[in-house]
Design a protein around this motif. Structure first.
Motif, PDB file in Angstrom:
ATOM      1  N   LEU A   1       0.852  -1.189   0.000  1.00 21.57           N
ATOM      2  CA  LEU A   1       0.000   0.000   0.000  1.00 21.57           C
ATOM      3  C   LEU A   1       0.891   1.243   0.000  1.00 21.57           C
ATOM      4  CD1 LEU A   1      -2.701  -0.972   2.655  1.00 21.57           C
ATOM      5  CD2 LEU A   1      -2.839  -1.207   0.179  1.00 21.57           C
ATOM      6  N   ALA A   2       0.912   1.963  -1.109  1.00 23.10           N
ATOM      7  CA  ALA A   2       1.683   3.212  -1.183  1.00 23.10           C
ATOM      8  C   ALA A   2       0.871   4.349  -0.589  1.00 23.10           C
ATOM      9  CB  ALA A   2       2.039   3.519  -2.632  1.00 23.10           C
ATOM     10  N   ASP A   3       1.567   5.346  -0.055  1.00 28.85           N
ATOM     11  CA  ASP A   3       0.921   6.517   0.548  1.00 28.85           C
ATOM     12  C   ASP A   3      -0.133   6.098   1.579  1.00 28.85           C
ATOM     13  OD1 ASP A   3       2.421   8.145  -1.163  1.00 28.85           O
ATOM     14  OD2 ASP A   3       0.899   8.033  -2.720  1.00 28.85           O
ATOM     15  N   PRO A   4       0.246   5.372   2.600  1.00 27.85           N
ATOM     16  CA  PRO A   4      -0.741   4.905   3.577  1.00 27.85           C
ATOM     17  C   PRO A   4      -1.366   6.049   4.364  1.00 27.85           C
ATOM     18  CG  PRO A   4       1.477   4.549   4.410  1.00 27.85           C
ATOM     19  CD  PRO A   4       1.618   4.994   2.981  1.00 27.85           C
ATOM     20  N   THR A   5      -2.619   5.849   4.756  1.00 20.59           N
ATOM     21  CA  THR A   5      -3.298   6.804   5.622  1.00 20.59           C
ATOM     22  C   THR A   5      -2.866   6.538   7.058  1.00 20.59           C
ATOM     23  OG1 THR A   5      -5.204   5.365   6.007  1.00 20.59           O
ATOM     24  CG2 THR A   5      -5.277   6.815   4.063  1.00 20.59           C
ATOM     25  N   SER A   6      -3.210   7.442   7.952  1.00 26.51           N
ATOM     26  CA  SER A   6      -2.844   7.249   9.360  1.00 26.51           C
ATOM     27  C   SER A   6      -3.546   6.020   9.936  1.00 26.51           C
ATOM     28  CB  SER A   6      -3.198   8.502  10.171  1.00 26.51           C
ATOM     29  OG  SER A   6      -4.575   8.801  10.053  1.00 26.51           O
ATOM     30  N   GLU A   7      -4.759   5.747   9.481  1.00 24.93           N
ATOM     31  CA  GLU A   7      -5.479   4.562   9.962  1.00 24.93           C
ATOM     32  C   GLU A   7      -4.770   3.292   9.510  1.00 24.93           C
ATOM     33  OE1 GLU A   7      -9.951   2.558   9.891  1.00 24.93           O
ATOM     34  OE2 GLU A   7      -9.423   4.130   8.451  1.00 24.93           O
ATOM     35  N   GLU A   8      -4.340   3.254   8.239  1.00 19.04           N
ATOM     36  CA  GLU A   8      -3.626   2.087   7.729  1.00 19.04           C
ATOM     37  C   GLU A   8      -2.305   1.903   8.456  1.00 19.04           C
ATOM     38  OE1 GLU A   8      -5.373   2.192   3.141  1.00 19.04           O
ATOM     39  OE2 GLU A   8      -3.538   3.281   3.676  1.00 19.04           O
ATOM     40  N   GLU A   9      -1.614   3.011   8.744  1.00 25.28           N
ATOM     41  CA  GLU A   9      -0.346   2.921   9.471  1.00 25.28           C
ATOM     42  C   GLU A   9      -0.551   2.367  10.881  1.00 25.28           C
ATOM     43  OE1 GLU A   9       2.259   6.507   7.370  1.00 25.28           O
ATOM     44  OE2 GLU A   9       1.358   6.814   9.342  1.00 25.28           O
TER      45      GLU A   9
ATOM     46  N   LYS B   1       8.587   5.528 -10.202  1.00 35.93           N
ATOM     47  CA  LYS B   1       7.440   6.111 -10.905  1.00 35.93           C
ATOM     48  C   LYS B   1       7.012   7.404 -10.220  1.00 35.93           C
ATOM     49  CE  LYS B   1       5.595   1.705 -12.652  1.00 35.93           C
ATOM     50  NZ  LYS B   1       4.444   0.760 -12.611  1.00 35.93           N
ATOM     51  N   ARG B   2       7.038   7.390  -8.888  1.00 39.02           N
ATOM     52  CA  ARG B   2       6.648   8.595  -8.133  1.00 39.02           C
ATOM     53  C   ARG B   2       7.608   9.743  -8.412  1.00 39.02           C
ATOM     54  NH1 ARG B   2       4.032   9.660  -3.448  1.00 39.02           N
ATOM     55  NH2 ARG B   2       2.397   8.521  -4.524  1.00 39.02           N
ATOM     56  N   VAL B   3       8.914   9.460  -8.428  1.00 41.46           N
ATOM     57  CA  VAL B   3       9.903  10.507  -8.677  1.00 41.46           C
ATOM     58  C   VAL B   3       9.668  11.142 -10.048  1.00 41.46           C
ATOM     59  CG1 VAL B   3      12.353  10.970  -9.091  1.00 41.46           C
ATOM     60  CG2 VAL B   3      11.661   9.567  -7.148  1.00 41.46           C
ATOM     61  N   LYS B   4       9.407  10.323 -11.060  1.00 47.43           N
ATOM     62  CA  LYS B   4       9.164  10.842 -12.407  1.00 47.43           C
ATOM     63  C   LYS B   4       7.950  11.761 -12.426  1.00 47.43           C
ATOM     64  CE  LYS B   4       8.645   9.360 -17.220  1.00 47.43           C
ATOM     65  NZ  LYS B   4       8.578   8.192 -18.141  1.00 47.43           N
ATOM     66  N   GLU B   5       6.889  11.362 -11.735  1.00 47.73           N
ATOM     67  CA  GLU B   5       5.675  12.185 -11.670  1.00 47.73           C
ATOM     68  C   GLU B   5       5.932  13.494 -10.935  1.00 47.73           C
ATOM     69  OE1 GLU B   5       2.930   9.655  -9.699  1.00 47.73           O
ATOM     70  OE2 GLU B   5       2.586   8.347 -11.435  1.00 47.73           O
ATOM     71  N   LEU B   6       6.628  13.407  -9.801  1.00 47.25           N
ATOM     72  CA  LEU B   6       6.879  14.594  -8.993  1.00 47.25           C
ATOM     73  C   LEU B   6       7.801  15.572  -9.695  1.00 47.25           C
ATOM     74  CD1 LEU B   6       7.225  13.116  -5.395  1.00 47.25           C
ATOM     75  CD2 LEU B   6       5.286  14.361  -6.373  1.00 47.25           C
ATOM     76  N   GLN B   7       8.787  15.058 -10.424  1.00 45.26           N
ATOM     77  CA  GLN B   7       9.679  15.943 -11.173  1.00 45.26           C
ATOM     78  C   GLN B   7       8.887  16.791 -12.159  1.00 45.26           C
ATOM     79  OE1 GLN B   7      12.796  12.893 -12.365  1.00 45.26           O
ATOM     80  NE2 GLN B   7      14.043  14.726 -12.225  1.00 45.26           N
ATOM     81  N   GLN B   8       7.950  16.158 -12.852  1.00 46.67           N
ATOM     82  CA  GLN B   8       7.151  16.873 -13.838  1.00 46.67           C
ATOM     83  C   GLN B   8       6.243  17.891 -13.170  1.00 46.67           C
ATOM     84  OE1 GLN B   8       4.895  14.336 -16.428  1.00 46.67           O
ATOM     85  NE2 GLN B   8       3.919  16.021 -17.507  1.00 46.67           N
ATOM     86  N   ILE B   9       5.563  17.455 -12.104  1.00 48.08           N
ATOM     87  CA  ILE B   9       4.645  18.352 -11.401  1.00 48.08           C
ATOM     88  C   ILE B   9       5.388  19.527 -10.785  1.00 48.08           C
ATOM     89  CG2 ILE B   9       3.065  18.541  -9.437  1.00 48.08           C
ATOM     90  CD1 ILE B   9       2.308  15.606  -9.956  1.00 48.08           C
ATOM     91  N   LEU B  10       6.510  19.226 -10.106  1.00 45.12           N
ATOM     92  CA  LEU B  10       7.287  20.278  -9.450  1.00 45.12           C
ATOM     93  C   LEU B  10       7.874  21.234 -10.468  1.00 45.12           C
ATOM     94  CD1 LEU B  10       8.364  21.365  -6.777  1.00 45.12           C
ATOM     95  CD2 LEU B  10      10.321  19.832  -7.014  1.00 45.12           C
ATOM     96  N   GLY B  11       8.358  20.696 -11.589  1.00 43.38           N
ATOM     97  CA  GLY B  11       8.926  21.555 -12.634  1.00 43.38           C
ATOM     98  C   GLY B  11       7.910  22.518 -13.184  1.00 43.38           C
TER      99      GLY B  11
ATOM    100  N   VAL C   1      13.851   6.381  -0.377  1.00 39.89           N
ATOM    101  CA  VAL C   1      14.258   7.714  -0.811  1.00 39.89           C
ATOM    102  C   VAL C   1      15.140   7.573  -2.046  1.00 39.89           C
ATOM    103  CG1 VAL C   1      15.430   9.867  -0.202  1.00 39.89           C
ATOM    104  CG2 VAL C   1      14.184   8.592   1.554  1.00 39.89           C
ATOM    105  N   LEU C   2      14.723   8.218  -3.125  1.00 36.64           N
ATOM    106  CA  LEU C   2      15.482   8.213  -4.371  1.00 36.64           C
ATOM    107  C   LEU C   2      15.826   9.646  -4.751  1.00 36.64           C
ATOM    108  CD1 LEU C   2      13.388   5.746  -6.593  1.00 36.64           C
ATOM    109  CD2 LEU C   2      15.345   5.196  -5.154  1.00 36.64           C
ATOM    110  N   ASP C   3      16.916   9.816  -5.521  1.00 38.35           N
ATOM    111  CA  ASP C   3      17.208  11.140  -6.052  1.00 38.35           C
ATOM    112  C   ASP C   3      16.639  11.260  -7.459  1.00 38.35           C
ATOM    113  OD1 ASP C   3      18.969   9.920  -7.851  1.00 38.35           O
ATOM    114  OD2 ASP C   3      20.732  10.340  -6.635  1.00 38.35           O
ATOM    115  N   THR C   4      16.836  12.405  -8.077  1.00 37.79           N
ATOM    116  CA  THR C   4      16.243  12.651  -9.389  1.00 37.79           C
ATOM    117  C   THR C   4      16.913  11.865 -10.503  1.00 37.79           C
ATOM    118  OG1 THR C   4      17.582  14.680  -9.390  1.00 37.79           O
ATOM    119  CG2 THR C   4      15.248  14.911  -8.931  1.00 37.79           C
ATOM    120  N   ASN C   5      17.993  11.166 -10.185  1.00 40.25           N
ATOM    121  CA  ASN C   5      18.617  10.255 -11.154  1.00 40.25           C
ATOM    122  C   ASN C   5      18.139   8.825 -10.919  1.00 40.25           C
ATOM    123  OD1 ASN C   5      20.270  12.252 -12.434  1.00 40.25           O
ATOM    124  ND2 ASN C   5      21.641  12.188 -10.676  1.00 40.25           N
ATOM    125  N   TYR C   6      17.101   8.699 -10.062  1.00 39.64           N
ATOM    126  CA  TYR C   6      16.498   7.411  -9.731  1.00 39.64           C
ATOM    127  C   TYR C   6      17.458   6.491  -8.969  1.00 39.64           C
ATOM    128  CZ  TYR C   6      13.360   9.172 -13.332  1.00 39.64           C
ATOM    129  OH  TYR C   6      12.516   9.971 -14.080  1.00 39.64           O
TER     130      TYR C   6
END
Length: 293
Positions: free
Chosen positions: A223-231, A274-284, A241-246
């Motif tokens: 489960l990615a991005d768990p809620t507090s209840e799931e945690e 996959k998350r890093v690729k999405e966030l790079q685009q959104i943040l950019g 933790v990945l950097d922008t070079n994956y």
């Protein structure tokens, strides 16, 4: 004349409203060119900060703000500035947080953020130097959790990276006494002063931006991005933790029975990429919209 002026104003407002309804994207883009929102707000999340950002993952919401102050560099690092990071969980963020009793997880996340950001090489501290051995920037990064619903570190790290991406270093100069002063403090530089240290607002050069993804491992499920209840009901979780070079920067498994299987870890890393690729685009795209001409 007054009546005619009033009629013209009304007509202009009607035309503006029609343009907004017919071409909403172009309407907002015109405001972005002026670094302002249609309701008059600036593009940053906190107008009084040098850099700020609001980040959400699910319902978890983080507000990050950076304030710059001039400091004297240390003897050990005369050409470097400093970064101080604090993570705050006010009672408003969760019914589990009581007034007057600090959240136990807050200092843990503060240290985790500091370790991740400083070790990632995202920011070259030498870029915060103003005058070697005499003056440098101290960057105070404060992150406030506005809504805590799981994946706190992920959202906090995202808000921190976005705030540093939005950060603009003020224009400063040396006055006659050799002190570093903001140009705005001397009426736009009208008083006698030496050559400005930096002639215009500048952005930090950033590299190796770190992003994280927290996953709960439960039986054969991830489960990615768990809620507090799931945690709270599923004990085993992993933060990647990945950097922008994956490239893998760190793995953190704070609790839960046993060890995560190699295949589960690999699956989490794939999801993180996959998350890093999405966030790079959104943040950019977001930072591009917030840039000041």
């Amino acid at each position: 004349m007054a009546a005619a002026s009033g009629t013209n104003d009304l007509s202009s407002e009607m035309e503006l409203d029609a343009f907004r309804r017919l071409f909403p994207l172009r309407f907002h883009e015109r405001h972005l060119l002026e670094s302002i929102r249609p309701d008059g707000r600036p593009l940053g999340a906190v107008a009084s900060a040098n850099g700020s950002a609001l980040a959400k993952i699910g319902c978890t919401t983080m507000l990050a703000a950076i304030k710059l102050e001039v400091m004297t560099p240390t003897v050990e690092a005369p050409d470097e500035g400093c970064i101080a990071i604090d993570f705050h969980m006010p009672p408003i963020c969760s019914p589990l947080i009581r007034p007057g009793k600090p959240a136990e997880v807050a200092p843990v996340i503060s240290k985790q953020l500091s370790d991740t950001i400083l070790r990632s090489g995202m920011i070259d501290l030498k870029e915060l130097c103003l005058v070697s051995g005499k003056a440098a920037w101290m960057a105070y990064l404060d992150i406030y959790c506005l809504d805590a619903d799981g994946a706190l570190f992920d959202a906090a790290l995202l808000s921190a990276v976005a705030a540093f991406s939005h950060l603009q270093i003020p224009v400063v100069s040396l006055n006659d006494d050799g002190r570093i002063v903001l140009v705005s403090e001397e009426n736009g530089g009208s008083m006698k002063e030496k050559e400005p240290v930096n002639k215009e607002k500048i952005k930090l050069k950033m590299s190796s931006q770190p992003f994280s993804l927290t996953c709960i491992l439960h039986k054969n499920y991830i489960l990615a991005d768990p809620t507090s209840e799931e945690e709270s009901i599923m004990e085993t979780y992993l933060t990647v933790v990945l950097d922008t070079n994956y490239q893998l920067a760190s793995l953190n498994k704070p609790g839960g029975p046993g060890l995560a299987s190699t295949s589960s870890i690999q699956d989490c890393i794939v999801l993180a990429r996959k998350r890093v690729k999405e966030l790079q685009q959104i943040l950019g795209e977001a930072i591009s919209d917030m840039e000041v001409d």
